[in-house]
Design a protein around this motif. Structure first.
Motif, PDB file in Angstrom:
ATOM      1  N   ILE A  31       0.814  -1.212   0.000  1.00 38.62           N
ATOM      2  CA  ILE A  31       0.000   0.000   0.000  1.00 38.62           C
ATOM      3  C   ILE A  31       0.854   1.271   0.000  1.00 38.62           C
ATOM      4  N   PRO A  32       1.885   1.386   0.853  1.00 42.83           N
ATOM      5  CA  PRO A  32       2.705   2.595   0.748  1.00 42.83           C
ATOM      6  C   PRO A  32       3.450   2.688  -0.582  1.00 42.83           C
ATOM      7  N   VAL A  33       3.717   1.540  -1.203  1.00 40.82           N
ATOM      8  CA  VAL A  33       4.391   1.546  -2.504  1.00 40.82           C
ATOM      9  C   VAL A  33       3.440   2.062  -3.585  1.00 40.82           C
ATOM     10  N   PRO A  69      -2.403  -4.552   9.886  1.00 38.14           N
ATOM     11  CA  PRO A  69      -2.145  -3.102   9.861  1.00 38.14           C
ATOM     12  C   PRO A  69      -0.934  -2.772   8.986  1.00 38.14           C
ATOM     13  N   PHE A  70      -0.926  -1.565   8.437  1.00 37.17           N
ATOM     14  CA  PHE A  70       0.186  -1.149   7.600  1.00 37.17           C
ATOM     15  C   PHE A  70       0.560   0.287   7.938  1.00 37.17           C
ATOM     16  N   PHE A  84       4.342  11.950   5.084  1.00 38.01           N
ATOM     17  CA  PHE A  84       4.843  13.116   4.365  1.00 38.01           C
ATOM     18  C   PHE A  84       4.482  13.025   2.883  1.00 38.01           C
ATOM     19  N   ASP A  85       4.595  11.809   2.305  1.00 35.69           N
ATOM     20  CA  ASP A  85       4.238  11.617   0.895  1.00 35.69           C
ATOM     21  C   ASP A  85       2.759  11.909   0.678  1.00 35.69           C
ATOM     22  N   LEU A  86       1.927  11.429   1.601  1.00 36.13           N
ATOM     23  CA  LEU A  86       0.484  11.650   1.491  1.00 36.13           C
ATOM     24  C   LEU A  86       0.149  13.135   1.613  1.00 36.13           C
ATOM     25  N   ASP A 126      -4.916   6.811  -4.377  1.00 40.76           N
ATOM     26  CA  ASP A 126      -4.608   5.399  -4.192  1.00 40.76           C
ATOM     27  C   ASP A 126      -5.826   4.751  -3.547  1.00 40.76           C
ATOM     28  N   VAL A 127      -6.332   3.675  -4.149  1.00 47.77           N
ATOM     29  CA  VAL A 127      -7.571   3.051  -3.684  1.00 47.77           C
ATOM     30  C   VAL A 127      -7.284   1.654  -3.155  1.00 47.77           C
ATOM     31  N   LEU A 128      -7.739   1.393  -1.933  1.00 43.82           N
ATOM     32  CA  LEU A 128      -7.629   0.050  -1.363  1.00 43.82           C
ATOM     33  C   LEU A 128      -8.822  -0.762  -1.841  1.00 43.82           C
ATOM     34  N   VAL A 129      -8.543  -1.734  -2.703  1.00 40.63           N
ATOM     35  CA  VAL A 129      -9.588  -2.600  -3.241  1.00 40.63           C
ATOM     36  C   VAL A 129      -9.540  -3.959  -2.550  1.00 40.63           C
ATOM     37  N   GLY A 130      -8.323  -4.524  -2.445  1.00 43.10           N
ATOM     38  CA  GLY A 130      -8.155  -5.750  -1.681  1.00 43.10           C
ATOM     39  C   GLY A 130      -8.269  -5.472  -0.188  1.00 43.10           C
TER      40      GLY A 130
END
Length: 362
Positions: A252-254, A282-283, A288-290, A273-277
């Motif tokens: 996810i962070p990638v 926890p991750f 900072f990137d976000l 970025d969409v979480l589909v799976g």
């Protein structure tokens, strides 16, 4: 009405399913009994199969196609003889009544329950909200995968992002759900569609669904590869949208890093970025990137689908040749081979979707 059924049950303390026969009970007021034709084998079911904390028997499966054989007294949406698909996303609330999970009591007294609906067997007795009426003659391959793989993957592109023609989409995971996301992006007019996986065979299959590029994350840095493929006139690089269809927390962070950043001071926000799976643990994210990239992180459950509305769209895609469900069904099994199907999926031998065909009980 006496209906003999053969149902796959997962007892506690094992990851092997066993078949049990019973005479199905009559449907309750809001229940529908479906005679199954075919059903899909979804990766999310592995989480339940290999959950060592289970203490009771379970009924599994949540996408199938079949025909209604009996309905409860309060059911008006379908009637016996209707072709239907079963899916885990409720069709619509009935006066605020939440759908009830299914339960079966077997002749030995064991009670098995589902998380919502169940489909692994010759018949299913489920809450009416988990069935969607389908046109007669619906392609059985489509019907067996529409209720999860297609709904979750293509639905996320339809409903969870605001995709405009020509924009770029990167899909993490080229399994059944990811391939459907690739197909949805192609059908809805995405420009560059990048499939990311660790299997060259899956990436090759993704190209048949519309992926313009494939990135093997085992052999190259996927973030850098995506940035090289998605350079924009404003000087930014990255996909307009990334869809993570793996559910693997480390991905996810990638995938977030591969999203196009915004331009501070220019009023240009970054991509999404969409979480589909379904994340299985926890991750951590690079906050900072976000923040600095003014990116968005969104969740998509079941592709954000309205089953009645969106299943009709998927049928039209199939009827006019834009989507080929037979291409997605890479592995076929018979009912007695359900444990083989689970094992193949668990060990990564299924490139697309595994489907189990159901024959009548003799």
């Amino acid at each position: 009405m006496s209906v003999r059924a053969r149902i796959a049950v997962l007892p506690p303390g094992t990851h092997l399913l066993e078949f049990r026969e019973l005479t199905m009970p009559s449907p309750g007021p809001f229940e529908v009994m479906v005679e199954q034709s075919a059903f899909g084998v979804c990766h999310s079911q592995l989480d339940r199969i290999f959950d060592s904390s289970r203490t009771a028997s379970m009924l599994l499966g949540h996408e199938s196609i079949g025909r209604v054989v009996a309905v409860g007294a309060e059911v008006t949406y379908v009637q016996p003889g209707d072709q239907v698909c079963t899916t885990w996303i409720p069709r619509s609330p009935r006066e605020g009544r939440p759908p009830l999970p299914s339960r079966l009591t077997f002749p030995d007294g064991d009670v098995a329950a589902s998380h919502n609906c169940y489909t692994w067997g010759t018949h299913a007795l489920v809450d009416e909200q988990y069935v969607v009426q389908m046109p007669d003659g619906t392609d059985p391959d489509l019907g067996s995968i529409i209720g999860c793989a297609l709904m979750t993957g293509a639905g996320a592109v339809m409903n969870s992002i605001d995709l405009r023609p020509g924009q770029s989409v990167a899909v993490w995971g080229a399994g059944g759900v990811g391939l459907c996301a690739v197909a949805g992006a192609a059908i809805l007019g995405a420009g560059r569609i990048i499939a990311v996986d660790v299997s060259d065979a899956k990436l090759a299959l993704a190209a048949k669904f519309g992926a313009t590029d494939g990135v093997n994350a085992r052999e190259t840095d996927p973030v850098e590869a995506i940035r090289q493929l998605t350079r924009h006139d404003d000087g930014t690089a990255g996909a307009d949208f990334c869809l993570d269809c793996t559910g693997i927390g480390d991905n996810i962070p990638v995938s977030l890093a591969a999203v196009r950043p915004g331009i501070r001071g220019a009023g240009v926000r970054g991509g999404t970025d969409v979480l589909v799976g379904i994340p299985r643990k926890p991750f951590s994210l690079d906050s900072f990137d976000l923040l600095n990239g003014e990116k968005s992180l969104a969740g998509s459950v079941g592709g954000g689908c309205d089953p009645v509305r969106d299943f009709a769209t998927f049928v039209s895609w199939t009827n006019d040749g834009r989507f080929d469900p037979a291409l997605l069904v890479t592995d076929r099994f018979e009912l007695d081979q359900i444990n083989e199907a689970v094992d193949a999926l668990h060990h990564g031998r299924v490139r697309g979707r595994a489907v189990v065909g159901v024959r009548e009980l003799e």
